[in-house]
Design a protein around this motif. Structure first.
Motif, PDB file in Angstrom:
ATOM      1  N   SER A 124      -5.831  34.320  16.229  1.00 27.15           N
ATOM      2  CA  SER A 124      -5.894  35.916  16.745  1.00 27.15           C
ATOM      3  C   SER A 124      -6.858  36.793  15.991  1.00 27.15           C
ATOM      4  O   SER A 124      -7.118  37.569  16.384  1.00 27.15           O
ATOM      5  CB  SER A 124      -4.269  36.385  16.352  1.00 27.15           C
ATOM      6  OG  SER A 124      -4.022  36.340  15.284  1.00 27.15           O
ATOM      7  N   ARG A 125      -7.216  36.106  14.707  1.00 24.96           N
ATOM      8  CA  ARG A 125      -8.286  36.976  13.998  1.00 24.96           C
ATOM      9  C   ARG A 125      -9.634  36.422  14.171  1.00 24.96           C
ATOM     10  O   ARG A 125     -10.369  36.927  13.538  1.00 24.96           O
ATOM     11  CB  ARG A 125      -8.045  36.915  12.510  1.00 24.96           C
ATOM     12  CG  ARG A 125      -6.300  37.500  12.260  1.00 24.96           C
ATOM     13  CD  ARG A 125      -6.231  37.487  10.901  1.00 24.96           C
ATOM     14  NE  ARG A 125      -7.037  37.966   9.666  1.00 24.96           N
ATOM     15  CZ  ARG A 125      -7.185  39.404   9.485  1.00 24.96           C
ATOM     16  NH1 ARG A 125      -6.329  40.249  10.079  1.00 24.96           N
ATOM     17  NH2 ARG A 125      -8.146  39.667   8.678  1.00 24.96           N
ATOM     18  N   PHE A 126      -9.741  35.797  15.190  1.00 24.25           N
ATOM     19  CA  PHE A 126     -11.272  35.150  15.511  1.00 24.25           C
ATOM     20  C   PHE A 126     -12.195  36.273  15.848  1.00 24.25           C
ATOM     21  O   PHE A 126     -13.271  36.398  15.409  1.00 24.25           O
ATOM     22  CB  PHE A 126     -11.193  34.178  16.702  1.00 24.25           C
ATOM     23  CG  PHE A 126     -12.376  33.734  16.897  1.00 24.25           C
ATOM     24  CD1 PHE A 126     -13.067  32.667  16.355  1.00 24.25           C
ATOM     25  CD2 PHE A 126     -13.168  34.177  18.027  1.00 24.25           C
ATOM     26  CE1 PHE A 126     -14.379  31.808  16.520  1.00 24.25           C
ATOM     27  CE2 PHE A 126     -14.763  33.752  18.273  1.00 24.25           C
ATOM     28  CZ  PHE A 126     -15.240  32.613  17.458  1.00 24.25           C
ATOM     29  N   SER A 127     -11.617  37.398  16.651  1.00 26.16           N
ATOM     30  CA  SER A 127     -12.594  38.451  17.007  1.00 26.16           C
ATOM     31  C   SER A 127     -13.143  39.161  15.927  1.00 26.16           C
ATOM     32  O   SER A 127     -14.276  39.770  15.912  1.00 26.16           O
ATOM     33  CB  SER A 127     -11.986  39.058  17.953  1.00 26.16           C
ATOM     34  OG  SER A 127     -10.822  39.853  17.402  1.00 26.16           O
ATOM     35  N   PRO A 144      -6.311  34.481  24.829  1.00 22.94           N
ATOM     36  CA  PRO A 144      -6.149  33.593  26.172  1.00 22.94           C
ATOM     37  C   PRO A 144      -7.315  32.844  26.435  1.00 22.94           C
ATOM     38  O   PRO A 144      -7.184  31.613  27.106  1.00 22.94           O
ATOM     39  CB  PRO A 144      -6.292  34.770  27.237  1.00 22.94           C
ATOM     40  CG  PRO A 144      -5.779  35.998  26.490  1.00 22.94           C
ATOM     41  CD  PRO A 144      -6.091  35.792  25.152  1.00 22.94           C
ATOM     42  N   ARG A 145      -8.686  33.040  26.106  1.00 23.44           N
ATOM     43  CA  ARG A 145      -9.788  32.190  26.218  1.00 23.44           C
ATOM     44  C   ARG A 145      -9.731  30.834  25.440  1.00 23.44           C
ATOM     45  O   ARG A 145     -10.376  29.870  26.141  1.00 23.44           O
ATOM     46  CB  ARG A 145     -11.186  33.015  26.055  1.00 23.44           C
ATOM     47  CG  ARG A 145     -11.615  34.194  26.956  1.00 23.44           C
ATOM     48  CD  ARG A 145     -11.530  33.844  28.332  1.00 23.44           C
ATOM     49  NE  ARG A 145     -10.428  33.665  29.115  1.00 23.44           N
ATOM     50  CZ  ARG A 145      -9.659  34.553  29.444  1.00 23.44           C
ATOM     51  NH1 ARG A 145      -9.683  35.700  29.330  1.00 23.44           N
ATOM     52  NH2 ARG A 145      -8.638  34.180  30.268  1.00 23.44           N
ATOM     53  N   PHE A 150      -9.078  25.280  24.803  1.00 22.59           N
ATOM     54  CA  PHE A 150      -8.222  23.858  24.289  1.00 22.59           C
ATOM     55  C   PHE A 150      -7.693  23.200  25.859  1.00 22.59           C
ATOM     56  O   PHE A 150      -7.675  21.906  25.786  1.00 22.59           O
ATOM     57  CB  PHE A 150      -6.950  24.330  23.665  1.00 22.59           C
ATOM     58  CG  PHE A 150      -7.308  24.940  22.202  1.00 22.59           C
ATOM     59  CD1 PHE A 150      -8.736  24.828  21.668  1.00 22.59           C
ATOM     60  CD2 PHE A 150      -6.520  26.097  21.854  1.00 22.59           C
ATOM     61  CE1 PHE A 150      -8.919  25.489  20.663  1.00 22.59           C
ATOM     62  CE2 PHE A 150      -7.031  26.367  20.755  1.00 22.59           C
ATOM     63  CZ  PHE A 150      -8.119  26.322  20.083  1.00 22.59           C
ATOM     64  N   ALA A 151      -7.136  23.731  26.775  1.00 18.04           N
ATOM     65  CA  ALA A 151      -6.640  23.161  27.811  1.00 18.04           C
ATOM     66  C   ALA A 151      -7.849  22.387  28.770  1.00 18.04           C
ATOM     67  O   ALA A 151      -7.500  21.343  29.329  1.00 18.04           O
ATOM     68  CB  ALA A 151      -5.977  24.000  28.603  1.00 18.04           C
ATOM     69  N   SER A 152      -9.131  22.855  28.563  1.00 13.17           N
ATOM     70  CA  SER A 152     -10.367  22.391  29.475  1.00 13.17           C
ATOM     71  C   SER A 152     -10.724  20.930  28.519  1.00 13.17           C
ATOM     72  O   SER A 152     -11.490  20.365  29.358  1.00 13.17           O
ATOM     73  CB  SER A 152     -11.345  23.221  29.446  1.00 13.17           C
ATOM     74  OG  SER A 152     -11.886  23.465  28.197  1.00 13.17           O
ATOM     75  N   GLN A 456      -1.619  20.214  26.915  1.00  7.80           N
ATOM     76  CA  GLN A 456      -2.907  20.180  27.087  1.00  7.80           C
ATOM     77  C   GLN A 456      -3.556  20.968  25.904  1.00  7.80           C
ATOM     78  O   GLN A 456      -4.491  20.810  25.541  1.00  7.80           O
ATOM     79  CB  GLN A 456      -3.123  20.813  28.569  1.00  7.80           C
ATOM     80  CG  GLN A 456      -3.257  19.768  29.321  1.00  7.80           C
ATOM     81  CD  GLN A 456      -3.619  20.538  30.901  1.00  7.80           C
ATOM     82  OE1 GLN A 456      -3.230  21.542  31.114  1.00  7.80           O
ATOM     83  NE2 GLN A 456      -4.465  19.754  31.647  1.00  7.80           N
ATOM     84  N   SER A 457      -2.827  22.223  25.476  1.00 11.18           N
ATOM     85  CA  SER A 457      -3.212  22.939  24.539  1.00 11.18           C
ATOM     86  C   SER A 457      -3.196  22.347  23.241  1.00 11.18           C
ATOM     87  O   SER A 457      -4.175  22.570  22.465  1.00 11.18           O
ATOM     88  CB  SER A 457      -2.714  24.454  24.507  1.00 11.18           C
ATOM     89  OG  SER A 457      -2.855  25.266  25.561  1.00 11.18           O
ATOM     90  N   LEU A 458      -2.182  21.488  23.115  1.00  7.14           N
ATOM     91  CA  LEU A 458      -1.932  20.818  21.772  1.00  7.14           C
ATOM     92  C   LEU A 458      -2.993  19.860  21.304  1.00  7.14           C
ATOM     93  O   LEU A 458      -3.710  19.750  20.341  1.00  7.14           O
ATOM     94  CB  LEU A 458      -0.803  20.089  21.798  1.00  7.14           C
ATOM     95  CG  LEU A 458      -0.355  19.303  20.434  1.00  7.14           C
ATOM     96  CD1 LEU A 458      -0.484  19.898  19.351  1.00  7.14           C
ATOM     97  CD2 LEU A 458       0.993  18.457  20.746  1.00  7.14           C
ATOM     98  N   ASP A 459      -3.394  19.191  22.796  1.00  3.44           N
ATOM     99  CA  ASP A 459      -4.500  18.097  22.671  1.00  3.44           C
ATOM    100  C   ASP A 459      -5.724  18.576  22.297  1.00  3.44           C
ATOM    101  O   ASP A 459      -6.508  18.118  21.607  1.00  3.44           O
ATOM    102  CB  ASP A 459      -4.460  17.226  23.923  1.00  3.44           C
ATOM    103  CG  ASP A 459      -3.452  16.322  24.071  1.00  3.44           C
ATOM    104  OD1 ASP A 459      -2.749  16.051  22.890  1.00  3.44           O
ATOM    105  OD2 ASP A 459      -2.952  15.914  25.221  1.00  3.44           O
TER     106      ASP A 459
END
Length: 535
Positions: A124-127, A144-145, A150-152, A456-459
């Motif tokens: 969350s602190r990436f920005s 969200p992005r 991660f899901a892609s 998917q997000s975990l992977d």
């Protein structure tokens, strides 16, 4: 009306959408078609996502080939991310990511850079980080992005990346194989289960198995496992994965948690060179240890560097292979080398710890404050007698205690190739780098707890953290080789380089800020060329 045509790239598995316009070719006197790529097909929504070039065309921007021109005025930190850029080139990680993830490799690299530099901070602190650093993606990636990213990340693309990375070094070195557990509060992840936690936490978990090159000191493969799968059960699947990925001439190093007769038979069957720790309680080990116990502690077998006694002898492994296709079982002898060691220092430490445990057990009995979990040990090492005059009397079972101490200081390794005991010990002890890698994953790369809610997000997140682990491992190796850990922590080295700024001005080349001789020396010791204006 233009038609939409879909075509799948066989290398990446990505399906692209093309705008096809038919026209009449007067010279060839036939109907022909012009195609223009307009985007890629989202595998989940089946919608066409515009490519970066198409999006710029829509915005009315003129596309130029070559380096992307600077279009903003900005000052940002660049020294550490430049180091990561050079490491990505040296290890082939950037090239392999670009091959496997042509649309998103820059985002993957940027998040990996962030995870390394921002020790333990959430995404969350990436920005905040992206606003003051120059990085591959060059823009903010919102929460969200990042979840969408991660899901892609598909299984096919990940496996291709493992193949590319493995081929760069897998046949030239021994591979250390180990696993760790990662706790989770999530109720949505299928493989989260209660198991034998290596963190000693009473939470459900998943297990993570990693293969690590001992010469390169870099990880190149990992597997996610259900939390209730013991180590000994994982080896067969890993061997199958190695076969699927096309790796040959594999050499593996494992601790005793992976030892079983079935595992050793599988290693022989796949013609894999191995070095594995074995429990002294094994009949195979005990039989040979008893025959050489006194002989191996002669001065001729003492090694001053490791300050222990080392002894090797060739033995025979009784190989068994079920052959369903023939309807029989193959039994044969296979060559193996048993390496036995005795460390006086280790024997002393083991005995001190054992004596301390015995003293605690006796105190619990004498004070009548017995612990339910210690009942088996009470009965094993002590005898309790009650007399009318003296009451309860605690008597130690001296023979049992002496037998327990008899093997203190001894340990054993087994190999089907390495004949020299010191070479085997050196190879095995290099496996410690896996433990350090797990520590980096859990602590620095924020994998102590799983904080995702979908498979998917975990992977995808595990994969990005794995990419960051490659960079961290490379830096750690260089710091060890140049003895930098004597004077610095890894964070101090990164902080020192992260002070170097760059200045972007439209129409001008990237300008670098001032640097010190100390920073230039760090670049050299880390095996990276400094930015052009610093050379």
């Amino acid at each position: 009306m233009p038609a939409i045509v879909y075509q799948t790239n066989k290398k990446t598995g990505v399906t692209y959408a093309y705008e096809s316009i038919s026209y009449w070719d007067k010279d060839k006197r036939q109907s022909r078609a012009k195609r223009k790529c307009i985007g890629r097909l989202d595998p989940q929504t089946q919608e066409v996502v515009p490519t970066r070039k198409k999006a710029q065309d829509i915005a009315g921007e003129k596309i130029k080939r070559g380096p992307v021109p600077i279009t903003r005025t900005a000052r940002s930190f660049y020294g550490a991310t430049h180091l990561f850029d050079r490491i990505g080139e040296d290890t082939g990680v950037t090239e392999d990511l670009k091959t496997c993830f042509p649309e998103s490799y820059r985002q993957i690299l940027s998040i990996a850079y962030y995870l390394i530099l921002e020790d333990r901070n959430p995404l969350s602190r990436f920005s905040r980080w992206a606003a003051i650093h120059r990085h591959p993606h060059g823009a903010v990636i919102s929460s969200p992005r990042s979840s969408e990213l991660f899901a892609s990340i598909t299984e096919e693309a990940r496996q291709r990346f493992f193949r590319l990375q493995g081929k760069r070094r897998v046949e030239r070195e021994y591979l250390a194989y180990d696993s760790t557990s990662v706790s989770s509060y999530s109720e949505c992840l299928r493989q989260v289960r209660y198991g034998n936690s290596k963190n000693h936490e009473l939470l459900e978990q998943i297990n993570l198995a990693v293969l690590f090159g001992q010469e390169s000191r870099l990880p190149f493969y990992y597997r996610k496992l259900a939390g209730n799968i013991p180590d000994v059960k994982t080896l067969r699947k890993v061997l199958a994965d190695m076969n699927t990925l096309g790796y040959e001439k594999i050499n593996v190093v494992m601790d005793r948690g992976f030892f079983s007769a079935a595992s050793i038979n599988d290693l022989y069957r796949h013609h894999i060179t191995f070095l594995i720790a074995a429990r002294l309680s094994l009949k195979l080990v005990q039989t040979h240890l008893e025959s050489v116990r006194d002989q191996m502690r002669n001065w001729t077998h003492y090694d001053q560097d490791y300050q222990l006694y080392a002894y090797s002898l060739p033995i025979t492994w009784s190989y068994v292979q079920d052959r369903p296709y023939r309807g029989d079982t193959l039994n044969a002898d296979r060559r193996m080398y048993l390496h036995l060691y005795y460390s006086p220092d280790r024997a002393l430490e083991d005995e001190k710890a054992f004596n301390s445990r015995l003293a605690n057990l006796q105190a619990e009995l004498e004070s009548d404050q017995r612990h339910p979990d210690h009942e088996k040990q009470y009965a094993q090492y002590f005898e309790m007698k009650t007399t009318p005059v003296r009451g309860m009397k605690i008597i130690a079972k001296e023979e049992t205690i002496a037998e327990a101490k008899r093997n203190y200081g001894y340990f054993a390794l087994l190999s089907n190739e390495i004949k020299d005991p010191i070479e085997a010990l050196s190879t095995y002890r290099n496996k410690d780098l896996v433990e350090k890698a797990f520590e980096n994953l859990k602590e620095r790369l924020n994998l102590r707890r799983l904080s995702v809610s979908s498979e998917q997000s975990l992977d995808g997140k595990l994969f990005v953290q794995f990419i960051a682990l490659i960079f961290l491992s490379y830096i750690s190796r260089k710091m060890q080789e140049n003895k930098l850990f004597k004077d610095y922590t890894l964070q101090e080295v990164l902080d020192e380089l992260d002070r170097i700024e760059c200045f972007e001005v439209p129409g001008k080349k990237l300008q670098l800020g001032e640097t010190t001789k100390h920073q230039m020396d760090l670049y050299a010791k880390l095996g990276a060329t400094p930015p052009p204006s610093l050379q």
